[in-house]
Design a protein around this motif. Structure first.
Motif, mmCIF file in Angstrom:
data_model
loop_
_atom_site.group_PDB
_atom_site.id
_atom_site.type_symbol
_atom_site.label_atom_id
_atom_site.label_comp_id
_atom_site.label_asym_id
_atom_site.label_seq_id
_atom_site.Cartn_x
_atom_site.Cartn_y
_atom_site.Cartn_z
ATOM 1 N N GLU A 85 0.822 -1.217 0.000
ATOM 2 C CA GLU A 85 0.000 0.000 0.000
ATOM 3 C C GLU A 85 0.855 1.266 0.000
ATOM 4 O O GLU A 85 0.517 2.244 -0.667
ATOM 5 C CB GLU A 85 -0.908 -0.002 1.238
ATOM 6 C CG GLU A 85 -1.837 1.179 1.324
ATOM 7 C CD GLU A 85 -2.688 1.136 2.581
ATOM 8 O OE1 GLU A 85 -2.906 2.215 3.164
ATOM 9 O OE2 GLU A 85 -3.123 0.040 2.978
ATOM 10 N N VAL A 86 1.972 1.273 0.721
ATOM 11 C CA VAL A 86 2.736 2.512 0.890
ATOM 12 C C VAL A 86 3.907 2.669 -0.076
ATOM 13 O O VAL A 86 4.489 3.752 -0.157
ATOM 14 C CB VAL A 86 3.252 2.673 2.346
ATOM 15 C CG1 VAL A 86 2.105 2.714 3.317
ATOM 16 C CG2 VAL A 86 4.256 1.598 2.709
ATOM 17 N N VAL A 87 4.262 1.626 -0.817
ATOM 18 C CA VAL A 87 5.382 1.748 -1.755
ATOM 19 C C VAL A 87 5.002 2.710 -2.882
ATOM 20 O O VAL A 87 3.841 2.804 -3.275
ATOM 21 C CB VAL A 87 5.794 0.356 -2.306
ATOM 22 C CG1 VAL A 87 4.743 -0.210 -3.227
ATOM 23 C CG2 VAL A 87 7.138 0.418 -2.995
ATOM 24 N N VAL B 9 7.424 7.510 9.327
ATOM 25 C CA VAL B 9 8.287 6.913 8.302
ATOM 26 C C VAL B 9 7.452 6.267 7.207
ATOM 27 O O VAL B 9 7.809 6.295 6.038
ATOM 28 C CB VAL B 9 9.243 5.877 8.940
ATOM 29 C CG1 VAL B 9 10.032 5.118 7.883
ATOM 30 C CG2 VAL B 9 10.179 6.557 9.931
ATOM 31 N N PHE B 10 6.306 5.723 7.580
ATOM 32 C CA PHE B 10 5.482 4.979 6.638
ATOM 33 C C PHE B 10 4.290 5.767 6.107
ATOM 34 O O PHE B 10 3.418 5.205 5.474
ATOM 35 C CB PHE B 10 4.998 3.674 7.281
ATOM 36 C CG PHE B 10 6.136 2.757 7.612
ATOM 37 C CD1 PHE B 10 6.781 2.051 6.614
ATOM 38 C CD2 PHE B 10 6.571 2.616 8.912
ATOM 39 C CE1 PHE B 10 7.842 1.212 6.902
ATOM 40 C CE2 PHE B 10 7.634 1.768 9.218
ATOM 41 C CZ PHE B 10 8.258 1.073 8.208
ATOM 42 N N GLN B 11 4.260 7.072 6.339
ATOM 43 C CA GLN B 11 3.161 7.895 5.849
ATOM 44 C C GLN B 11 3.221 8.016 4.335
ATOM 45 O O GLN B 11 4.284 8.224 3.758
ATOM 46 C CB GLN B 11 3.210 9.298 6.468
ATOM 47 C CG GLN B 11 2.897 9.323 7.941
ATOM 48 C CD GLN B 11 1.475 8.922 8.248
ATOM 49 O OE1 GLN B 11 0.543 9.284 7.541
ATOM 50 N NE2 GLN B 11 1.292 8.163 9.302
ATOM 51 N N LYS B 12 2.077 7.898 3.712
ATOM 52 C CA LYS B 12 1.995 8.099 2.263
ATOM 53 C C LYS B 12 2.163 9.573 1.930
ATOM 54 O O LYS B 12 1.741 10.439 2.672
ATOM 55 C CB LYS B 12 0.621 7.651 1.754
ATOM 56 C CG LYS B 12 0.469 6.185 1.577
ATOM 57 C CD LYS B 12 -0.926 5.924 1.078
ATOM 58 C CE LYS B 12 -0.974 4.781 0.129
ATOM 59 N NZ LYS B 12 -2.324 4.548 -0.355
ATOM 60 N N GLY B 13 2.766 9.831 0.793
ATOM 61 C CA GLY B 13 2.854 11.197 0.289
ATOM 62 C C GLY B 13 3.904 12.053 0.956
ATOM 63 O O GLY B 13 3.913 13.261 0.771
ATOM 64 N N GLY B 14 4.793 11.455 1.734
ATOM 65 C CA GLY B 14 5.839 12.227 2.378
ATOM 66 C C GLY B 14 6.847 12.736 1.368
ATOM 67 O O GLY B 14 6.964 12.213 0.259
ATOM 68 N N THR B 15 7.569 13.769 1.742
ATOM 69 C CA THR B 15 8.552 14.334 0.833
ATOM 70 C C THR B 15 9.855 13.551 0.856
ATOM 71 O O THR B 15 10.626 13.614 -0.082
ATOM 72 C CB THR B 15 8.835 15.805 1.187
ATOM 73 O OG1 THR B 15 9.285 15.869 2.549
ATOM 74 C CG2 THR B 15 7.603 16.651 1.007
#
Length: 106
Positions: free
Chosen positions: A15-17, A90-96
């Motif tokens: 999901e997060v990749v 660390v695992f948040q989607k859409g991080g910079t």
């Protein structure tokens, strides 16, 4: 890299990749375990996945020895540090940030 070996973390890893990313499943789940993956995302976001069996304790010990003896410098692989309390970020989607590795500090 998924290393917990839990169905929920296998699903979360996919999901997060990022698009075009790779997921390596190091953590083995119990025999007969099933997971549910978003096949649309895998196909259209071109996500690659591989099961990776980690090596024997002898290989692990040899690797740690090479690192501790400073024969292998792992610091260039670590892009930053986060506190254990910040692990969720660390695992948040859409991080910079998109580091190769982050050291998690207790």
């Amino acid at each position: 890299i998924e290393a917990a070996g839990q169905p929920a973390t296998w699903e979360l890893a996919v999901e997060v990749v990022r698009k075009g990313g790779r997921v390596w499943f190091y953590g083995g789940c119990s025999k007969g375990t099933k997971v549910s993956l978003d096949t649309h995302r895998i196909h259209y976001d071109e996500i690659s996945m591989s099961g990776v069996f980690h090596h024997t304790p002898q290989y692990f010990a040899a690797s740690l020895a090479l690192i501790s003896e400073k024969k292998i410098d792992v610091f260039p692989l670590i892009a930053g540090e986060k506190k254990l309390a910040e692990l969720n970020q660390v695992f948040q989607k859409g991080g910079t940030e998109n580091p190769l590795k982050i050291a998690i500090i207790p």
